[in-house]
Scaffold this motif. Structure first.
Motif, PDB file in Angstrom:
ATOM      1  N   UNK A  56      17.706 -86.517  18.907  1.00  0.00           N
ATOM      2  CA  UNK A  56      19.130 -86.216  19.094  1.00  0.00           C
ATOM      3  C   UNK A  56      19.680 -85.613  17.807  1.00  0.00           C
ATOM      4  N   UNK A  57      20.668 -84.733  17.952  1.00  0.00           N
ATOM      5  CA  UNK A  57      21.206 -84.090  16.743  1.00  0.00           C
ATOM      6  C   UNK A  57      21.897 -85.118  15.852  1.00  0.00           C
ATOM      7  N   UNK A  58      22.474 -86.164  16.450  1.00  0.00           N
ATOM      8  CA  UNK A  58      23.114 -87.210  15.639  1.00  0.00           C
ATOM      9  C   UNK A  58      22.080 -87.969  14.819  1.00  0.00           C
ATOM     10  N   UNK A  59      20.887 -88.177  15.406  1.00  0.00           N
ATOM     11  CA  UNK A  59      19.834 -88.887  14.681  1.00  0.00           C
ATOM     12  C   UNK A  59      19.312 -88.030  13.533  1.00  0.00           C
ATOM     13  N   UNK A  60      19.137 -86.736  13.817  1.00  0.00           N
ATOM     14  CA  UNK A  60      18.645 -85.843  12.772  1.00  0.00           C
ATOM     15  C   UNK A  60      19.634 -85.824  11.602  1.00  0.00           C
ATOM     16  N   UNK A  61      20.914 -85.748  11.927  1.00  0.00           N
ATOM     17  CA  UNK A  61      21.935 -85.728  10.864  1.00  0.00           C
ATOM     18  C   UNK A  61      21.877 -87.023  10.059  1.00  0.00           C
ATOM     19  N   UNK A  62      21.759 -88.155  10.743  1.00  0.00           N
ATOM     20  CA  UNK A  62      21.756 -89.445  10.041  1.00  0.00           C
ATOM     21  C   UNK A  62      20.527 -89.580   9.145  1.00  0.00           C
ATOM     22  N   UNK A  63      19.391 -89.037   9.623  1.00  0.00           N
ATOM     23  CA  UNK A  63      18.132 -89.233   8.898  1.00  0.00           C
ATOM     24  C   UNK A  63      17.937 -88.216   7.784  1.00  0.00           C
ATOM     25  N   UNK A  64      18.752 -87.175   7.757  1.00  0.00           N
ATOM     26  CA  UNK A  64      18.543 -86.122   6.754  1.00  0.00           C
ATOM     27  C   UNK A  64      19.768 -85.934   5.860  1.00  0.00           C
ATOM     28  N   UNK A  65      20.678 -86.893   5.861  1.00  0.00           N
ATOM     29  CA  UNK A  65      21.833 -86.781   4.968  1.00  0.00           C
ATOM     30  C   UNK A  65      22.089 -88.132   4.312  1.00  0.00           C
ATOM     31  N   UNK A  66      22.914 -88.105   3.293  1.00  0.00           N
ATOM     32  CA  UNK A  66      23.233 -89.354   2.598  1.00  0.00           C
ATOM     33  C   UNK A  66      22.150 -89.722   1.603  1.00  0.00           C
ATOM     34  N   UNK A  67      22.459 -90.703   0.773  1.00  0.00           N
ATOM     35  CA  UNK A  67      21.488 -91.077  -0.249  1.00  0.00           C
ATOM     36  C   UNK A  67      20.753 -92.351   0.174  1.00  0.00           C
ATOM     37  N   UNK A  68      19.654 -92.637  -0.457  1.00  0.00           N
ATOM     38  CA  UNK A  68      18.826 -93.821  -0.264  1.00  0.00           C
ATOM     39  C   UNK A  68      18.558 -94.126   1.218  1.00  0.00           C
ATOM     40  N   UNK A  87      12.987 -86.165  36.301  1.00  0.00           N
ATOM     41  CA  UNK A  87      11.818 -87.042  36.093  1.00  0.00           C
ATOM     42  C   UNK A  87      11.911 -87.816  34.777  1.00  0.00           C
ATOM     43  N   UNK A  88      12.471 -87.180  33.755  1.00  0.00           N
ATOM     44  CA  UNK A  88      12.621 -87.840  32.455  1.00  0.00           C
ATOM     45  C   UNK A  88      14.019 -87.530  31.925  1.00  0.00           C
ATOM     46  N   UNK A  89      14.779 -88.593  31.708  1.00  0.00           N
ATOM     47  CA  UNK A  89      16.126 -88.391  31.163  1.00  0.00           C
ATOM     48  C   UNK A  89      16.231 -89.097  29.817  1.00  0.00           C
ATOM     49  N   UNK A  90      16.910 -88.449  28.880  1.00  0.00           N
ATOM     50  CA  UNK A  90      17.164 -89.058  27.581  1.00  0.00           C
ATOM     51  C   UNK A  90      18.583 -89.607  27.622  1.00  0.00           C
ATOM     52  N   UNK A  91      18.745 -90.886  27.325  1.00  0.00           N
ATOM     53  CA  UNK A  91      20.071 -91.513  27.401  1.00  0.00           C
ATOM     54  C   UNK A  91      20.554 -91.814  25.984  1.00  0.00           C
ATOM     55  N   UNK A  92      21.705 -91.276  25.654  1.00  0.00           N
ATOM     56  CA  UNK A  92      22.265 -91.481  24.322  1.00  0.00           C
ATOM     57  C   UNK A  92      22.753 -92.922  24.205  1.00  0.00           C
ATOM     58  N   UNK A  93      22.117 -93.671  23.316  1.00  0.00           N
ATOM     59  CA  UNK A  93      22.438 -95.099  23.164  1.00  0.00           C
ATOM     60  C   UNK A  93      22.582 -95.425  21.675  1.00  0.00           C
ATOM     61  N   UNK A  94      23.607 -94.845  21.021  1.00  0.00           N
ATOM     62  CA  UNK A  94      23.736 -95.040  19.574  1.00  0.00           C
ATOM     63  C   UNK A  94      24.189 -96.454  19.233  1.00  0.00           C
ATOM     64  N   UNK A  95      24.041 -96.782  17.968  1.00  0.00           N
ATOM     65  CA  UNK A  95      24.470 -98.091  17.491  1.00  0.00           C
ATOM     66  C   UNK A  95      23.416 -98.668  16.568  1.00  0.00           C
ATOM     67  N   UNK A  96      22.208 -98.898  17.109  1.00  0.00           N
ATOM     68  CA  UNK A  96      21.084 -99.324  16.259  1.00  0.00           C
ATOM     69  C   UNK A  96      20.923 -98.307  15.124  1.00  0.00           C
ATOM     70  N   UNK A  97      20.860 -97.007  15.508  1.00  0.00           N
ATOM     71  CA  UNK A  97      21.075 -95.914  14.561  1.00  0.00           C
ATOM     72  C   UNK A  97      22.144 -95.024  15.198  1.00  0.00           C
ATOM     73  N   UNK A  98      22.620 -94.039  14.430  1.00  0.00           N
ATOM     74  CA  UNK A  98      23.741 -93.241  14.956  1.00  0.00           C
ATOM     75  C   UNK A  98      23.328 -92.285  16.066  1.00  0.00           C
TER      76      UNK A  98
END
Ligand SMILES: [Zn+2]
Length: 303
Positions: free
Chosen positions: A158-170, A214-225
């Motif tokens: 998800x684009x939100x996950x990519x943003x969370x994992x590639x921005x910010x420090x530490x 046949x395959x759906x991706x469900x956006x379920x943020x919270x655990x990660x963004x």
């Protein structure tokens, strides 16, 4: 933190779908990690944060060994799809290198000789280098550790996950190790704010991967963004790869909450979507991210 990969947006369904298609799902474990029990389920009482750190908890009683699952999905016309990558096979011999010193102290990984994910996939006739598609529920170390074993695959995140994992420090303090995904691989990002995003059953925001349901991706943020669950349609029920939206069946059933979701409000909302789904579709198979009791009860293959 800057990574080198240049992901592209995934705006429409991928080719290969067939109307009415159903898939098969094979749950696989490419290794285990040991975490403090209190980092899965809130222990309650004073000193919760200290308990979740495991610093003062005995490894023999207060830590759990849990599977790091991956799922091999076979679609009749789109081929094989892997969900999550479990642990990198190098961990069998040298855990510190792939996980890093800090992560391997907090989450000690292990792989039984010969039981790494690429070996298991080859045993099932699925060469890791010829798996066209890998869907990542999220990019935490225990799910993304093996990404580099699939250099020819297209990765869907998800684009939100990519943003969370590639921005910010530490990033490691949020569970990410960029070395796991900083490859110039073919990453495609699903934007769940796109107007074409649709609801499915109890999930408000889903993306139909092949346009055939046949395959759906469900956006379920919270655990990660940017966390996603994967909903796979079997012959007469759905198979839900819940990722870390819930760690255990007990959590899905309203038991102790996760101690430190990235966003507790979003986490509860996603949890409710999963709980409503479980109530409305009791025949569905729902597999939480790290339930040491449920894992041994799963079948080798769901059709
Ligand atoms: Zn996670």
């Amino acid at each position: 933190m800057k990574v080198h990969a240049e992901p592209k947006p995934l705006t429409g369904p991928l080719p290969g779908g067939t109307r009415g298609a159903t898939v098969t799902v094979q749950p696989l474990s490419g290794g285990e990690v040991q975490f403090p029990a209190a980092s899965f389920e809130r222990p309650g009482g004073p000193f919760e944060t200290l308990k979740a750190s495991g610093l003062f908890t005995s490894r023999s009683t207060g830590w759990w060994w849990v599977q790091c699952p991956a799922f091999l999905i076979t679609h009749p016309s789109a081929g094989t799809i892997l969900v999550d990558t479990s642990l990198h096979s190098s961990i069998a011999a040298e855990p510190g290198e792939n996980f890093g010193r800090l992560a391997s102290r907090f989450a000690r990984p292990r792989i039984e000789p010969g039981k790494d994910l690429p070996s298991q996939l080859r045993g099932l006739g699925a060469d890791p280098r010829s798996i066209p598609l890998v869907v990542m529920t999220h990019l935490h170390v225990d799910h993304a550790s093996g990404i580099s074993e699939f250099p020819s695959s297209t990765f869907v995140v998800s684009s939100a996950e990519w943003a969370a994992a590639t921005s910010g420090s530490r990033p490691i303090l949020r569970g990410y190790r960029p070395q796991h995904y900083d490859y110039v691989f073919d990453y495609r990002l699903v934007d769940f704010d796109d107007p074409k995003i649709d609801s499915y059953a109890t999930f408000a925001r889903t993306f139909d991967l092949f346009g055939d349901g046949s395959i759906r991706l469900a956006f379920t943020p919270g655990h990660t963004l940017g966390h996603m669950c994967v909903l796979a349609r079997l012959r007469d029920r759905d198979f839900v790869i819940a990722g870390d939206a819930v760690y255990t069946v007990r959590q899905l059933e309203g038991g102790p909450e996760q101690p430190r979701p990235h966003d507790p409000h979003l986490w509860r909302r996603s949890l409710q979507e999963l709980q409503l789904f479980a109530r409305e579709y009791p025949q569905a198979v729902i597999v939480p991210g790290h339930d040491p009791k449920q894992w041994p009860t799963l079948e080798a293959k769901y059709e």
